[in-house]
Design an enzyme around this catalytic site. Structure first.
Site, PDB file in Angstrom:
ATOM      1  N   ARG A 164       0.819  -1.214   0.000  1.00  0.00           N
ATOM      2  CA  ARG A 164       0.000   0.000   0.000  1.00  0.00           C
ATOM      3  C   ARG A 164       0.854   1.265   0.000  1.00  0.00           C
ATOM      4  NH1 ARG A 164      -5.587  -1.191  -0.595  1.00  0.00           N
ATOM      5  NH2 ARG A 164      -5.773  -3.340   0.089  1.00  0.00           N
ATOM      6  N   ASN A 177      -3.007   0.192  -3.859  1.00  0.00           N
ATOM      7  CA  ASN A 177      -1.985  -0.825  -4.064  1.00  0.00           C
ATOM      8  C   ASN A 177      -0.881  -0.281  -4.971  1.00  0.00           C
ATOM      9  OD1 ASN A 177      -2.235  -3.252  -2.769  1.00  0.00           O
ATOM     10  ND2 ASN A 177      -2.401  -4.414  -4.673  1.00  0.00           N
ATOM     11  N   GLY A 218      33.729  19.414  78.449  1.00  0.00           N
ATOM     12  CA  GLY A 218      34.167  18.065  78.054  1.00  0.00           C
ATOM     13  C   GLY A 218      33.323  17.399  76.987  1.00  0.00           C
ATOM     14  N   THR A 219      32.728  18.208  76.116  1.00  0.00           N
ATOM     15  CA  THR A 219      31.956  17.540  75.051  1.00  0.00           C
ATOM     16  C   THR A 219      32.894  16.794  74.097  1.00  0.00           C
ATOM     17  OG1 THR A 219      31.934  19.521  73.669  1.00  0.00           O
ATOM     18  CG2 THR A 219      30.043  19.209  75.129  1.00  0.00           C
ATOM     19  N   MET A 222      42.589  24.640  78.998  1.00  0.00           N
ATOM     20  CA  MET A 222      42.882  26.054  78.805  1.00  0.00           C
ATOM     21  C   MET A 222      44.143  26.506  79.555  1.00  0.00           C
ATOM     22  SD  MET A 222      40.825  26.865  76.640  1.00  0.00           S
ATOM     23  CE  MET A 222      39.217  26.827  75.934  1.00  0.00           C
ATOM     24  N   HIS A 274      41.497  22.733  68.262  1.00  0.00           N
ATOM     25  CA  HIS A 274      41.345  24.186  68.304  1.00  0.00           C
ATOM     26  C   HIS A 274      40.152  24.580  67.434  1.00  0.00           C
ATOM     27  CE1 HIS A 274      42.526  28.325  68.934  1.00  0.00           C
ATOM     28  NE2 HIS A 274      42.226  28.538  67.649  1.00  0.00           N
ATOM     29  N   ASP A 302      48.998  27.042  69.774  1.00  0.00           N
ATOM     30  CA  ASP A 302      48.117  26.636  68.659  1.00  0.00           C
ATOM     31  C   ASP A 302      48.890  26.435  67.356  1.00  0.00           C
ATOM     32  OD1 ASP A 302      45.925  26.608  70.333  1.00  0.00           O
ATOM     33  OD2 ASP A 302      45.413  28.698  69.923  1.00  0.00           O
ATOM     34  N   LYS A 344      31.617  22.898  67.347  1.00  0.00           N
ATOM     35  CA  LYS A 344      31.812  21.732  68.224  1.00  0.00           C
ATOM     36  C   LYS A 344      31.318  20.438  67.556  1.00  0.00           C
ATOM     37  CE  LYS A 344      32.367  23.358  72.936  1.00  0.00           C
ATOM     38  NZ  LYS A 344      31.921  23.226  74.319  1.00  0.00           N
ATOM     39  N   GLU A 361      34.039  19.364  65.642  1.00  0.00           N
ATOM     40  CA  GLU A 361      35.131  18.892  66.515  1.00  0.00           C
ATOM     41  C   GLU A 361      34.894  17.460  66.960  1.00  0.00           C
ATOM     42  OE1 GLU A 361      35.866  21.507  69.845  1.00  0.00           O
ATOM     43  OE2 GLU A 361      35.852  23.285  68.591  1.00  0.00           O
TER      44      GLU A 361
HETATM   45  C1  GAR Z   1      36.363  23.351  72.157  1.00  0.00           C
HETATM   46  O1  GAR Z   1      35.652  24.155  71.290  1.00  0.00           O
HETATM   47  C2  GAR Z   1      37.795  23.366  71.813  1.00  0.00           C
HETATM   48  O2  GAR Z   1      38.024  23.480  70.460  1.00  0.00           O
HETATM   49  C3  GAR Z   1      38.268  24.569  72.526  1.00  0.00           C
HETATM   50  O3  GAR Z   1      37.580  24.481  73.743  1.00  0.00           O
HETATM   51  C4  GAR Z   1      36.357  23.879  73.573  1.00  0.00           C
HETATM   52  C5  GAR Z   1      36.214  22.788  74.616  1.00  0.00           C
HETATM   53  O4  GAR Z   1      34.903  22.291  74.618  1.00  0.00           O
HETATM   54  N1  GAR Z   1      39.663  24.552  72.686  1.00  0.00           N
HETATM   55  C6  GAR Z   1      40.415  25.659  72.576  1.00  0.00           C
HETATM   56  O5  GAR Z   1      39.939  26.751  72.379  1.00  0.00           O
HETATM   57  C7  GAR Z   1      41.913  25.431  72.740  1.00  0.00           C
HETATM   58  N2  GAR Z   1      42.638  26.535  72.209  1.00  0.00           N
HETATM   59  P1  GAR Z   1      34.540  20.966  75.415  1.00  0.00           P
HETATM   60  O6  GAR Z   1      35.062  21.128  76.801  1.00  0.00           O
HETATM   61  O7  GAR Z   1      33.047  20.920  75.365  1.00  0.00           O
HETATM   62  O8  GAR Z   1      35.184  19.845  74.706  1.00  0.00           O
END
Ligand code: GAR
Length: 973
Positions: free
Chosen positions: A170, A179, A764-765, A842, A877, A913, A939, A942
């Protein structure tokens, strides 16, 4: 080169023949004889013969049918009544037919025929337009599915099949319009299966050639059979004694062999030793370009352009009706030229040919765009979706059924033969020994314990959990489990995995004393991802009337509660378990909790649920047991009341039974309350019996023959408003258990870890992040000491909670920096510290201290540590060093107005530092950031960076050499 060849004919077919012959090494010169050559007419055979002799033509190839009509064997084409009668004589399948010499008679036949008489063929030669298939599709389709062209070379004996082709008669797309001689063709036609081709070869072509020979008119050359594919099989519609046009243009490009050799072998009756070879895995499509107005009247002499572009595309253009005029190629007929594309498949070939007809241009050109569409539809149909394509593999399902049949058969018991395959399972209660039975049924699933099985790729015990959950439930009614049916649903059926699961179910049925009477396997793509599955099932049991449990009216104050050991978490609370594991420092591949086996935590959690039926049935049937509670979902708190009258409760003492260590770990890691533990988990008690006090000793002994069991409490009368279950000392029991666990935790097989001290001054985190990292079984670091220069800071509490020794060395108590540092150093030595992490410490450290802890050659005490050559002190730091040093990094960052900051982990050098950088993580500074918000975000970085750096240094993967960072090839986690 041996021969001069003459091709007779002027169309595209002849161009294709000449094109193919020209490729032969045997062909010295090729002459194409169009209509008239000088004073030789094609129909004047004598003159033609003389011409050939004069010109020393060794081979004449005739394209069109007319010059052949005089040949006797060519009656197959030229006389429809001869060919039809011949076919009937030789019993060659052909469409029902009748020949007429009068049009009225023919019409009368068409309308009165008892079959759809839809193909009309004018007798005599019709330039390929002779066969007309009626347009009444509805009727046509009843008899005619497809018309195909099957061609062969034959030497009168041997048939050498060409790949089947189909042309399109086709004019317009979709087989619409008038066709024509053929608007295109494709080859090979996939609709013809190998079997069908064999049938056509043997029952049509070979039979025809044999018949002709036997009738004394051997047929030699190319035979073309137009075939109808009907429900009853292929039927001959017509014969042609030459190549078709455009079939020739689509078939010959697929011929791999030398056409000259094939033709010569045909003439020499030697075809069997020179069978043509065809390009395989290739498809060709030819699209015809016709003049505007064709098949009616059309203009001629229109210029054609685009040949070079078509050539560039790799296309072959066969000229059918073209001429040269003033050095240009112009149209000279209806079907002007044919564009052939050869590709690996039909669809690509069509695409390519369609590109070709786009680039070749002449005014008013008409062509089809859908050549081969029926074949493409056919291919789409055959390669269309299947159930398997959509993810359901019936064959795999059947394989699985075959594999599990023997497993199920092995669970047969009185009352049934557990043979899979029927629509439903049968059970004979009388045969099982029941007189007046009450049927009891329970259904359940495994829950998210399955997730752990799937993560650990361990599927052999999860089936026991399923069976146990169901049979333990019906046991609570005093019933004996008789049979079980499972339901297995998955995203993608993995026969091996499914087999392992169902083998586990069958084994568990044997343990429970019930038959695996049937089941369902459901493959449900989209419902579950591949690798995931769900498992459900139900058990049916029976109990003689009057023996059912619980016997609520018999339960009394002072009845004894016997607890039967669970094997672990059984199959409840796993969403919480998984959450706890996720948050913890362990994963499913970590060593099991409790440390007494070589199991992983995953394997420990997968310990299958205990099945109590076989062991407990005799005890339950003794009549001494008033109630049986399966401790399932809802734990101790929810399940025991299910078998008690509302006015009674139980008091349990958790110090009376042994709690598996996994519960202590779950409680500790999840920080779960006593109530949460008792409501979610069995806490070591998988089942509970309520027994009259004076029978308790005997029942306990009986149970203890098979299972660990204890008297765990008593039944008391209770007021409605009070909880029916009181569990005393649960937390104490869990804690006691944990202490044992910690003591017994083996330290062998552990890699020797680097001893780390963390020095802090505040929250101390970072310390917390380091602790979490160090607790991982794969850690290279072990935190052995936390030193703070300030008392009472949050960091110290974190260390205490983690069970890490702490020391407060208050800098204010020391007259000089060096004295303070010496005090710190002394403690570090006491704890054989190998690595110091300064985490928000510190204080500025004195030169001698820094030199000591950062250079192994200057240790002073003669100590040299394994795997720790140099670099013993790290600092975190809160900026991207070397920018923003000092105590107020975030303030400086904001003042400077930089858009990016971050954190740095570095080896400590004497300068503040400074030191070789191990790890940095950038953090953007946001509009409106304050020191606080920035510090919080930094932090977070950190808490990732510091643990990672600690592990790198602790493992020896990163070192300090001559004040520079050195990466070693040492393996890191
Ligand atoms: C943190 O931020 C650390 O970097 C700082 O202290 C803080 C401690 O936090 N360190 C400095 O400044 C040292 N020059 P944290 O006690 O909750 O771990």
């Amino acid at each position: 080169m041996t021969d001069r060849v003459l091709v007779i004919g002027s169309g595209g077919r002849e161009h294709a023949l000449a094109w193919k012959l020209a490729q032969s090494l045997h062909v010295k010169q090729l002459v194409v004889l169009r209509e008239k050559l000088v004073d030789v007419s094609v129909s004047d055979h004598a003159a033609l013969s003389k011409y050939c002799k004069d010109q020393k033509i060794g081979l004449v190839v005739v394209g069109p049918e007319v010059p052949l009509a005089a040949v006797k064997a060519a009656q197959l084409e030229s006389s429809k009544s001869f060919s039809k009668a011949f076919l009937d004589r030789h019993d060659i399948p052909t469409a029902r037919w009748k020949a007429f010499t009068n049009a009225e008679e023919a019409c009368a036949f068409i309308t009165s025929a008892t079959f759809p008489a839809l193909v009309v063929k004018a007798s005599g030669l019709a330039a390929g337009k002779g066969v007309i298939v009626a347009t009444n599709k509805a009727e046509a389709c009843k008899a005619v599915h497809e018309i195909m062209q099957c061609l062969c070379f034959t030497d009168g004996v041997t048939v050498a099949f060409m790949p089947p082709a189909q042309d399109h008669k086709r004019l317009m797309d979709g087989d619409q319009g008038p066709n024509t001689g053929g608007m295109g063709a494709y080859c090979p036609a996939p609709q013809l299966s190998k079997d069908l081709l064999l049938k056509i070869r043997n029952s049509i072509l070979q039979k025809t050639i044999d018949g002709m020979r036997n009738e004394g008119i051997p047929y030699i050359g190319v035979l073309y059979a137009g075939l109808m594919l009907t429900k009853e099989g292929p039927k001959v519609l017509e014969f042609n004694c030459r190549f078709g046009d455009p079939e020739c243009q689509v078939i010959l490009p697929l011929l791999k062999s030398d056409l000259y050799e094939v033709v010569q072998a045909t003439i020499d009756r030697n075809l069997s030793s020179c069978m043509p070879v065809w390009f395989e895995d290739c498809s060709a499509v030819t699209v015809m370009m016709a003049s505007e107005g064709y098949p009616g009247s059309y203009p001629k002499g229109l210029e054609i352009t685009g040949f070079s572009q078509a050539k560039e595309l790799g296309l072959v253009v066969f000229h059918g009706a073209t001429a040269m005029k003033d050095g240009k190629v112009v149209t000279s007929g209806g079907r002007v030229l044919a564009v052939t594309a050869i590709k690996k498949d039909l669809i690509s070939a069509l695409k390519e040919a369609n590109r070709g007809v786009e680039v070749i241009r002449f005014k008013g050109a008409i062509y089809r765009k859908d050549i081969g569409y029926r074949a493409i539809d056919f291919l789409n149909q055959t390669s269309g979706l299947t159930y398997k394509d959509s993810g359901v593999d019936i064959a795999a399902g059947n394989t699985l059924v075959q594999k599990i049949k023997p497993l199920a058969a092995a669970t047969s018991r009185p009352g049934c033969n557990a043979e899979l395959g029927g629509f439903a399972g049968l059970f004979d209660l009388k045969e099982a020994g029941y007189k007046d039975p009450i049927l009891v049924s329970g259904t359940d699933g495994v829950g998210t314990k399955l997730k752990i099985a799937q993560i650990c790729n361990k599927h052999d015990t999860i089936g026991q959990d399923l069976v146990a959950m169901c049979v333990n439930d019906i046991l609570a009614q005093g019933a004996e489990p008789l049979f079980f049916l499972d339901y297995f649903a998955c995203g993608k059926l993995d026969v091996g995995m499914a087999h392992a699961i169902i083998a586990g179910i069958a084994e568990a049925c044997k343990l429970a004393g019930c038959a695996l009477l049937g089941g369902e396997t459901a493959e449900m793509p989209g419902m579950y991802p591949p690798g995931e599955y769900d498992l459900g099932g139900f058990a049916v049991g029976a109990v003689e009337r009057g023996q059912m449990l619980p016997q609520l009216d018999r339960i009394a104050d002072g009845d004894v509660v016997i607890g039967i050991a669970s094997s672990g978490v059984h199959s409840n609370g796993f969403s919480l378990v998984r959450k706890i594991v996720e948050k913890s420092y362990l994963d499913f591949s970590s060593p099991s909790v409790g440390g007494s086996t070589n199991q992983t935590l995953g394997e420990q959690l997968l310990t299958p649920t205990k099945i109590y039926s076989k062991v407990l049935l005799p005890v339950l049937r003794s009549g001494h047991v008033k109630a049986f509670a399966h401790i399932t979902g809802g734990g101790l708190l929810e399940n025991i009341p299910r078998v008690l009258p509302a006015s009674f409760g139980v008091i349990l003492d958790a110090l009376n039974w042994k709690i598996p260590k996994i519960f202590s770990w779950l409680q500790e890691e999840g920080n779960l309350s006593e109530e949460e533990m008792a409501r979610t988990f069995n806490c070591g008690i998988g089942a509970v019996l309520v027994v009259q006090k004076d029978l308790a000793g005997d029942v306990l002994k009986e149970v203890q023959r098979h299972e660990e069991a204890w008297v765990i409490g008593k039944v008391v009368q209770c007021q409605k408003e009070f909880a029916q279950v009181e569990v005393n000392n649960l937390l104490q029991a869990l804690h006691a258990n944990r202490l044992q666990t910690l003591d017994s935790q083996p330290s062998k097989n552990q890699p020797s870890k680097t001893r780390v001290a963390v020095l802090i001054s505040g929250t101390g985190t970072n310390l917390e992040a380091l602790i979490t990292s160090a607790r991982k079984p794969t850690s290279y670091a072990q935190i052995v000491l936390v030193v703070s220069n300030k008392a009472g800071v949050e960091g110290l509490k974190r260390a205490e909670r983690a069970g890490i020794p702490t020391k407060v060395i208050d800098h204010r108590q020391y007259s000089s920096r060096t004295e303070f540092d010496s005090a710190v150093d002394k403690v570090l030595e006491e704890y054989s510290v190998q690595l110091i992490c300064l985490a928000g410490f510190m204080r500025i450290l004195s030169g001698p201290f820094v030199r000591k802890w950062d250079d192994s050659s200057d240790l002073g005490n003669g100590m040299r540590w394994d795997g720790m050559q140099t670099g013993k002190m790290l600092n975190i730091h809160p900026s991207l060093l070397p920018s923003f040093k000092g105590a107020n990094a975030h303030k400086l960052v904001l003042e400077a107005g930089v858009r990016i900051t971050g954190c740095t982990v570095h080896f400590v050098a004497e300068e503040i530092d400074a030191g070789a950088i191990i790890f940095q993580e950038p953090v953007p500074v946001k509009i409106g950031d304050t020191e606080k918000t920035l510090s919080e975000r930094v932090k977070e970085a950190e808490h990732r960076a510091f643990p990672a750096a600690m592990q790198l240094v602790a493992s020896g993967a990163v070192k300090l050499e001559d004040g520079m960072l050195r990466w070693s090839a040492k393996k890191q986690n």
